[in-house]
Design a protein around this motif. Structure first.
Motif, PDB file in Angstrom:
ATOM      1  N   UNK A  58     -11.202   9.726   7.378  1.00  0.00           N
ATOM      2  CA  UNK A  58     -10.176  10.340   6.545  1.00  0.00           C
ATOM      3  C   UNK A  58     -10.618  10.365   5.083  1.00  0.00           C
ATOM      4  N   UNK A  59      -9.887  11.134   4.278  1.00  0.00           N
ATOM      5  CA  UNK A  59     -10.169  11.215   2.842  1.00  0.00           C
ATOM      6  C   UNK A  59      -9.026  10.558   2.085  1.00  0.00           C
ATOM      7  N   UNK A  60      -9.348   9.506   1.358  1.00  0.00           N
ATOM      8  CA  UNK A  60      -8.314   8.732   0.683  1.00  0.00           C
ATOM      9  C   UNK A  60      -8.894   8.024  -0.525  1.00  0.00           C
ATOM     10  N   UNK A  61      -7.982   7.440  -1.322  1.00  0.00           N
ATOM     11  CA  UNK A  61      -8.357   6.538  -2.408  1.00  0.00           C
ATOM     12  C   UNK A  61      -7.337   5.397  -2.399  1.00  0.00           C
ATOM     13  N   UNK A  62      -7.844   4.170  -2.308  1.00  0.00           N
ATOM     14  CA  UNK A  62      -6.974   3.000  -2.234  1.00  0.00           C
ATOM     15  C   UNK A  62      -7.450   1.955  -3.231  1.00  0.00           C
ATOM     16  N   UNK A  63      -7.041   2.104  -4.468  1.00  0.00           N
ATOM     17  CA  UNK A  63      -7.458   1.153  -5.494  1.00  0.00           C
ATOM     18  C   UNK A  63      -6.621  -0.114  -5.425  1.00  0.00           C
ATOM     19  N   UNK A  64      -7.301  -1.255  -5.430  1.00  0.00           N
ATOM     20  CA  UNK A  64      -6.662  -2.577  -5.414  1.00  0.00           C
ATOM     21  C   UNK A  64      -5.891  -2.873  -4.129  1.00  0.00           C
ATOM     22  N   UNK A  65      -6.256  -2.206  -3.045  1.00  0.00           N
ATOM     23  CA  UNK A  65      -5.675  -2.531  -1.740  1.00  0.00           C
ATOM     24  C   UNK A  65      -6.348  -3.788  -1.192  1.00  0.00           C
ATOM     25  N   UNK A  66      -5.711  -4.409  -0.218  1.00  0.00           N
ATOM     26  CA  UNK A  66      -6.252  -5.626   0.395  1.00  0.00           C
ATOM     27  C   UNK A  66      -6.245  -5.498   1.908  1.00  0.00           C
ATOM     28  N   UNK A  67      -7.024  -6.332   2.544  1.00  0.00           N
ATOM     29  CA  UNK A  67      -6.883  -6.543   3.974  1.00  0.00           C
ATOM     30  C   UNK A  67      -6.428  -7.986   4.153  1.00  0.00           C
ATOM     31  N   UNK A  68      -5.362  -8.153   4.930  1.00  0.00           N
ATOM     32  CA  UNK A  68      -4.740  -9.468   5.112  1.00  0.00           C
ATOM     33  C   UNK A  68      -5.039  -9.968   6.522  1.00  0.00           C
TER      34      UNK A  68
END
Length: 334
Positions: free
Chosen positions: A232-242
């Motif tokens: 996919x095409x996205x932008x996720x600034x400052x995202x986390x994986x928990x």
């Protein structure tokens, strides 16, 4: 990821959610502990809604979205409102925010499943993804501050950083809490020790092959998230994986298939009250079976689907860095 656009919550019964491993202050929980109510900006609400419509498979990698709540008006469900700019904090206030970020100044909250609910002792690891943590349009001062953090931590070298974690300590019957400054001390050569600390409970609760199996399954979920972002095409600034796993060693052993302790034999006939209680417990178990772990992507205040802009190499690189550490950890159980 099913949604409920009209969550029925009595705001007078909401309480502060104090179990987060990282994140902003001001998060609430319902009395049951099943839901968290997180103050947010419109962008995060829009991202959850768009994901359900555009990429429902990726929504499975996110906490279940129940809808929104207007804070300050009991039981009132409202459409998202515009976020307000946070006021300038005093140095004293900044010093108090060692574990959590500033409380978001907004009257709108997003209602999500509490990923810790259902665990007896939830161990929680928050991994902040991406070498770049800020979106276009961020102020120069904030961008410079985040660039400095990245250059001095594994954010810059590995594309991720331990943002916070909590680990159950059976010796003191409580959790050891590791704040955001704990994660900033690591380099690419020693960050594996943070993973070892987080997963230390596996050695006491599981056989070596069971621990390896659990780690491999958690790794598979992390890889699954990366594969989705690669298509996919996205932008996720400052995202986390928990990552959450059961910190109670006895409970974890049962969940991973070890033989449970033999219950005491009681040959008397059960009372009506005991039968009713047993049936209620069976219904609860059917509705929400216990799990050994959960892996979810979180924190989408600066996220969006961006057709035509290509895939999010920033977050993808961070997930690859996490996978590399998990591979190292798994190899130690061989």
């Amino acid at each position: 990821m099913a949604t409920n656009k009209h969550p029925k919550l009595d705001q007078s019964q909401l309480k502060a959610f104090e179990n987060a491993a990282a994140g902003h202050d001001g998060v609430l929980s319902d009395p049951s502990g099943e839901l968290i109510i997180k103050p947010c900006v419109d962008a995060e609400i829009n991202f959850y809604q768009e994901t359900l419509n555009l990429h429902p498979d990726f929504s499975e990698m996110m906490p279940t979205f129940m809808g929104t709540l207007s804070l300050g008006s009991p039981a009132q469900v409202a459409a998202p409102t515009a976020a307000h700019e946070p006021a300038e904090l005093s140095q004293e206030s900044k010093d108090q925010q060692l574990l959590h970020g500033a409380k978001i100044a907004t009257k709108t909250a997003i209602v999500l499943e509490n990923l810790e609910h259902g665990f007896k002792r939830p161990n929680v690891l928050d991994l902040k993804l991406g070498a770049r943590l800020y979106a276009p349009g961020t102020s120069d001062d904030k961008a410079a501050r985040l660039d400095k953090v990245a250059s001095e931590t594994t954010t810059g070298s590995l594309g991720f950083r331990i943002a916070g974690m909590k680990v159950y300590n059976p010796e003191k019957s409580d959790f050891d809490i590791y704040d955001k400054f704990y994660g900033r001390q690591f380099t690419s050569s020693n960050v594996i020790s943070g993973f070892e600390t987080f997963f230390s409970g596996l050695s006491s609760g599981l056989k070596a092959e069971e621990a390896q199996e659990l780690l491999e399954t958690i790794l598979a979920e992390i890889t699954k998230a990366r594969h989705m972002l690669e298509k996919y095409e996205s932008r996720m600034f400052s995202a986390s994986i928990l990552v959450v796993y059961e910190g109670d060693s006895s409970e974890l052993g049962v969940l991973m298939g070890s033989e449970p302790k033999t219950p005491r034999v009681d040959e008397r006939a059960p009372t009506r009250l005991e039968v009713k209680k047993s049936l209620e417990e069976e219904e609860e178990e059917e509705a929400l079976p216990p799990v050994a772990f959960k892996v979810k992507m979180i924190d989408f205040a600066h996220a969006g689907w961006t057709p035509g802009e290509g895939r999010d190499e920033n977050v993808i690189a961070g997930l690859k860095g996490v996978e590399g550490c998990m591979d190292q950890l798994i190899a130690r159980f061989d």
